[in-house]
Design a protein around this motif. Structure first.
Motif, short mmCIF file in Angstrom:
data_model
loop_
_atom_site.label_atom_id
_atom_site.label_comp_id
_atom_site.label_asym_id
_atom_site.label_seq_id
_atom_site.Cartn_x
_atom_site.Cartn_y
_atom_site.Cartn_z
N GLU A 140 -7.47 -4.30 2.68
CA GLU A 140 -6.75 -5.37 1.98
C GLU A 140 -5.27 -5.37 2.36
O GLU A 140 -4.66 -6.43 2.51
CB GLU A 140 -6.92 -5.19 0.47
CG GLU A 140 -8.33 -5.50 -0.02
CD GLU A 140 -8.58 -5.07 -1.45
OE1 GLU A 140 -9.60 -5.52 -2.01
OE2 GLU A 140 -7.79 -4.29 -2.00
N ARG A 141 -4.69 -4.18 2.51
CA ARG A 141 -3.29 -4.10 2.94
C ARG A 141 -3.13 -4.64 4.36
O ARG A 141 -2.18 -5.38 4.65
CB ARG A 141 -2.82 -2.65 2.87
CG ARG A 141 -1.39 -2.41 3.35
CD ARG A 141 -0.38 -3.21 2.55
NE ARG A 141 0.99 -2.90 2.94
CZ ARG A 141 2.01 -3.74 2.84
NH1 ARG A 141 1.81 -4.97 2.35
NH2 ARG A 141 3.21 -3.38 3.21
N GLU A 163 -3.32 -8.35 4.17
CA GLU A 163 -2.08 -8.87 3.59
C GLU A 163 -0.97 -8.94 4.64
O GLU A 163 -0.26 -9.96 4.74
CB GLU A 163 -1.67 -7.97 2.43
CG GLU A 163 -0.38 -8.34 1.74
CD GLU A 163 -0.04 -7.34 0.64
OE1 GLU A 163 -0.14 -7.72 -0.54
OE2 GLU A 163 0.33 -6.19 0.97
#
Length: 392
Positions: A262-263, A266
């Motif tokens: 997810e990072r 992002e």
């Protein structure tokens, strides 16, 4: 065997939402500052450990009887998902300390609970899981041995890739009685890291990623260890190591893959929104859109399987072991795809150390062997499928 591991109480959803918001704010604020410091120095400073302890992030999952918050395992993984967006060494501390009590508590004596397990949950003592060996796998082929003479075991053998093995207070160590094979005769010991004669600790912390976390090679030569340090009975060593720690830990590592992915996503989105080539934003290019769409689907699918595995573990389902290995197997492959595409979206910029995606990309590689390689996970899953315990 101790009865201290009780079922978690009902969760206060409002308080839990506040905790998630607090943790998110810490990860995106102070956590990023700590990440930069760790990368610059290659060390996790004592002040960071103290901050994690004081905030209660090291005692999220353990039951109140041990001094923890008693957050149910699937909900704790929601917090691990957030933590894993931070620096890998932060994630490692939170992951390990919130997990080792699971192996220790069911087998600990009252004295061990008071002197080791509870201080570990409080963040006052660090316990390193000590299973992997350079000449064997991580199961029934253990070669590290103990020889019993009265109330003392004499420990011989070698361990490697031991996270926190240099700075820890205790090694939660798996060995076997001399002359035994397979699961028979395996023992789990809480060996103090306090200068026992015959112990050699080699600092082996220079790694590709997960900078700041120490790792050790450990060599034991006729090390005297009191029998009273044993967890459980003789013959239960692998039960402690595999069922007590590795099964839930694999699910936690799988969720750490989700958080780190997810990072990466992002960072890729942020870059695609600002980077312009030939008069056009990257976000408007179909190839980049496809990468981001594939990443989204990959992450969502892996997250769903991880949470399914977490619920199976908490419920004691017969397919919990297969789902644990399957979730890690799927999540690490997902993380490799997502971080590769996220780095590709950054183009050449992503290869430079000054960009966060470079660290994320390096750190992502560690999960592919943490708590067992995918090749091992596939063997576990295949065995369950063939003997009919995998379920659907």
């Amino acid at each position: 065997m101790s009865a201290v591991v009780e079922k978690p109480a009902a969760l206060d959803e409002a308080a839990f939402a506040d905790l998630k918001a607090e943790l998110t704010a810490w990860v995106t604020g102070p956590g990023e500052e700590w990440a930069e410091r760790i990368e610059a120095t290659g060390d996790v400073p004592p002040e960071l450990f103290a901050e994690l302890r004081e905030r209660g992030y090291l005692s999220l999952a353990a039951p109140p009887a041990l001094g923890g918050r008693g957050i149910p395992f699937p909900r704790y993984l929601e917090l691990m998902e957030i933590v894993s967006r931070s620096h890998a060494s932060v994630r490692m501390l939170v992951h390990v300390i919130n997990g080792t009590w699971r192996a220790m508590a069911p087998y600990a004596t009252p004295q061990q609970l008071d002197e080791i397990v509870k201080p570990s949950v409080a963040g006052d003592a660090l316990v390193a899981f000590t299973l992997t060996e350079p000449t064997a796998g991580t199961g029934a082929d253990l070669r590290t041995t103990v020889r019993r003479e009265g109330d003392t075991y004499y420990l011989n053998g070698e361990k490697h890739l031991i996270t926190f093995g240099v700075k820890c207070d205790y090694w939660l160590l798996a060995a076997r009685l001399e002359g035994t094979r397979g699961h028979e005769g395996t023992v789990a010991l809480l060996v103090p890291n306090d200068g026992l004669p015959g112990v050699e600790v080699v600092d082996d912390s220079e790694t590709m990623g997960v900078r700041g976390t120490d790792h050790a090679i450990l060599r034991f030569r006729d090390v005297p260890v009191p029998v009273s340090t044993r967890l459980g009975d003789e013959g239960q060593g692998l039960e402690v190591a595999l069922g007590g720690f590795l099964l839930p830990s694999r699910v936690s590592v799988a969720m750490s893959c989700v958080g780190l992915a997810e990072r990466a996503q992002e960072l890729a989105i942020e870059y695609a929104n600002r980077r312009e080539t030939f008069g056009k934003k990257l976000r408007d290019r179909q190839a980049v859109q496809f990468y981001l769409a594939e990443n989204y689907a990959d992450i969502a699918a892996a997250r769903a399987l991880v949470l399914q595995a977490a619920r199976a573990y908490e419920d004691g389902a017969p397919d919990a072991g297969a789902l644990s290995s399957a979730s890690k197997m799927v999540a690490v492959d997902m993380l490799a795809r997502v971080t590769d595409k996220a780095l590709q979206i950054h183009g050449g910029q992503g290869y430079w150390h000054r960009n966060a995606i470079e660290r994320v990309y390096r750190d992502a590689r560690a999960q592919r062997f943490e708590e067992g390689t995918n090749e091992i996970q596939k063997l576990v899953v295949a065995r369950a499928v063939l003997d009919g315990t995998a379920g659907f």
